[in-house]
Design an enzyme around this catalytic site. Structure first.
Site, PDB file in Angstrom:
ATOM      1  N   GLU A   1       5.536   1.651   7.795  1.00 50.39           N
ATOM      2  CA  GLU A   1       5.832   2.938   7.152  1.00 50.39           C
ATOM      3  C   GLU A   1       6.940   3.648   7.920  1.00 50.39           C
ATOM      4  OE1 GLU A   1       2.419   4.956   5.504  1.00 50.39           O
ATOM      5  OE2 GLU A   1       3.127   6.871   6.323  1.00 50.39           O
TER       6      GLU A   1
ATOM      7  N   ASP B   1       8.452   7.597   7.922  1.00 53.20           N
ATOM      8  CA  ASP B   1       8.058   8.904   7.396  1.00 53.20           C
ATOM      9  C   ASP B   1       9.057  10.011   7.692  1.00 53.20           C
ATOM     10  OD1 ASP B   1       5.537   7.925   6.545  1.00 53.20           O
ATOM     11  OD2 ASP B   1       4.674   8.279   8.523  1.00 53.20           O
TER      12      ASP B   1
ATOM     13  N   GLU C   1       8.065  13.890   7.022  1.00 56.48           N
ATOM     14  CA  GLU C   1       6.990  14.742   6.537  1.00 56.48           C
ATOM     15  C   GLU C   1       7.281  16.182   6.943  1.00 56.48           C
ATOM     16  OE1 GLU C   1       3.127  11.876   6.919  1.00 56.48           O
ATOM     17  OE2 GLU C   1       4.113  12.462   8.800  1.00 56.48           O
TER      18      GLU C   1
END
Length: 280
Positions: free
Chosen positions: A103, A105, A107
């Site tokens: 993953e 990210d 955010e």
């Protein structure tokens, strides 16, 4: 005079509609599946805007129909105005939810009114995460659209804000790196009260719901899993590494706006910091 004004208004409206139609075979519905409350509209420039909505009953998101193995992914976002504490708005790549997933990210952790929104960047490889760099955004991300970009190639992962590189996650031959699992592109808006704002101390104020985040200008120049590379622009991202000026913007972001660096968190890693932390 009234008829002329009406005619001008009608012509203007038709022109705007034509611009909208011409500008987008819907990037959202052509390229993504949606979940929760997702609405679209066209702005004054004819760009399609996807709006994710969060209330007490449900969050929202969209995820790409294709999976990718390396690429440059970019979108413009306008975040929640006012008190957005407890909410999390995301733009990220993921291979799935399994224990060994990969993953990448970006955010955005909502803020109590007047406090900065925190951008959390993170990389997971073969289920190995805990590699966060967090930055206080140096502008109001709800006042206008800003561009957020992830470049993922075989040698490094770059995180960019409005064209400036703020982080480079480098690949080392002996350490986990997301290179074998195709990933889908996701955008989500969800209740992160247990974690997001001041480590979960500030919950969502549901009296202000629904909360809305807007996305537009999405682009992907990437290698589709099992297919060709492309999608617009050149393929310079495949070999992209930061130049001297870009390392300068990384140092600027770290010196002025970094809130958290996992490589400084000895409490979290009592057996020793991750090995990449001691490498240049």
């Amino acid at each position: 005079m009234a008829r002329r004004s009406l005619a001008l208004l009608l012509a203007s409206s038709l022109a705007l509609m034509a611009a909208a139609v011409a500008s987008a075979d819907s990037w959202l519905y052509d390229k993504f599946n949606t979940d929760g409350t997702v609405r679209t509209q066209y702005d004054a420039s004819g760009q399609e805007v996807a709006m994710l909505s969060l209330d007490r009953s449900s969050g929202a998101g969209f995820n790409s129909k294709e999976q990718y193995l390396y690429g440059e992914f970019s979108v413009q976002m306008k975040l929640i105005p006012g008190n957005s504490a407890g909410t999390v708005s995301c733009f990220y790549l993921s291979s799935g939810d399994g224990d060994g997933h990969d993953e990448i990210d970006m955010e955005f952790m909502g803020n109590a009114s007047g406090q900065p929104v925190v951008l959390n960047t993170n990389v997971w490889a073969s289920g190995d995460g805990k590699k966060e760099h967090q930055f206080d955004l140096w502008f109001d991300p709800s006042a206008d659209y800003h561009t957020y970009t992830i470049i993922w190639n075989p040698t490094n992962i770059l995180f960019k804000v409005d064209g400036d590189v703020i982080r480079c996650f480098k690949r080392y031959a002996d350490l986990p790196y997301p290179s074998a699992r195709p990933m889908a592109l996701h955008a989500t808006l969800w209740d992160g009260s247990y974690w997001a704002t001041e480590k979960g101390k500030v919950p969502v104020d549901w009296s202000a719901a629904p909360f809305v985040v807007s996305y537009r200008g999405y682009s992907a120049n990437a290698c589709v899993s099992g297919g060709a590379c492309g999608g617009g622009g050149d393929d310079g991202w495949m070999s992209k590494q930061p130049d001297d000026a870009e390392w300068g913007t990384v140092r600027w972001a770290e010196s002025n706006y970094m809130r958290y660096n996992y490589c400084d968190d000895g409490w979290r890693f009592p057996q020793g910091l991750p090995p990449e932390c001691s490498r240049s």
